[in-house]
Design a protein around this motif. Structure first.
Motif, PDB file in Angstrom:
ATOM      1  N   ARG A 145       0.833  -1.192   0.000  1.00 54.36           N
ATOM      2  CA  ARG A 145       0.000   0.000   0.000  1.00 54.36           C
ATOM      3  C   ARG A 145       0.865   1.237   0.000  1.00 54.36           C
ATOM      4  O   ARG A 145       1.982   1.240   0.513  1.00 54.36           O
ATOM      5  N   LEU A 192      -4.021   0.736  -2.625  1.00 56.33           N
ATOM      6  CA  LEU A 192      -3.662  -0.637  -2.299  1.00 56.33           C
ATOM      7  C   LEU A 192      -3.305  -1.383  -3.571  1.00 56.33           C
ATOM      8  O   LEU A 192      -3.916  -1.163  -4.623  1.00 56.33           O
ATOM      9  N   CYS A 245     -11.588  -5.097  -3.043  1.00 48.12           N
ATOM     10  CA  CYS A 245     -10.766  -4.293  -2.152  1.00 48.12           C
ATOM     11  C   CYS A 245     -11.567  -3.941  -0.904  1.00 48.12           C
ATOM     12  O   CYS A 245     -12.759  -3.628  -0.986  1.00 48.12           O
TER      13      CYS A 245
END
Length: 124
Positions: A71, A78, A95
């Motif tokens: 990240r 991310l 996600c």
């Protein structure tokens, strides 16, 4: 207020690689944990990998050594680098952002958010 948008999915041959991205936007002050989940047809959604704000990672056994989660805290983005892909990796990848510190104009609070998912298909 906060939106997660995945990208990078697609069709790839077995043994190939893909990199997924998840961009978080909105009023975000911090995100505690970000992770990737996946759901294959006929199967339960499973946790693939997580990464804490400090960088500690966790992976499901089936992807250890092949996938790398990371990240960029400054960009609230991310990533999931997927190498040596197998047909069984085929799934919709979602996600997740947990412990998102955000604001509604009155004060800060914590919340969780999900992206809409991106399809990853690995052919043999």
């Amino acid at each position: 207020q906060v939106q997660l948008v995945e990208s990078g999915g697609g069709l790839v041959q077995a043994g190939g690689s893909l990199r997924l991205s998840c961009a978080a936007s909105g009023n975000i002050f911090s995100i505690n944990v970000m992770g990737w989940y996946r759901q294959a047809p006929g199967k339960q959604r499973e946790l693939v990998a997580t990464v804490r704000s400090g960088g500690v990672t966790n992976y499901v056994d089936s992807v250890k050594g092949r996938f790398t989660i990371s990240r960029d805290n400054a960009k609230n983005t991310l990533y999931l680098q997927m190498n040596s892909l197998r047909p069984e990796d085929t799934a919709v990848y979602y996600c997740n952002a947990d412990g998102v510190e955000t604001s509604n104009g009155n004060g800060r609070y914590l919340a969780i958010f999900w992206g809409q998912g991106t399809q990853v298909t690995v052919s043999s």
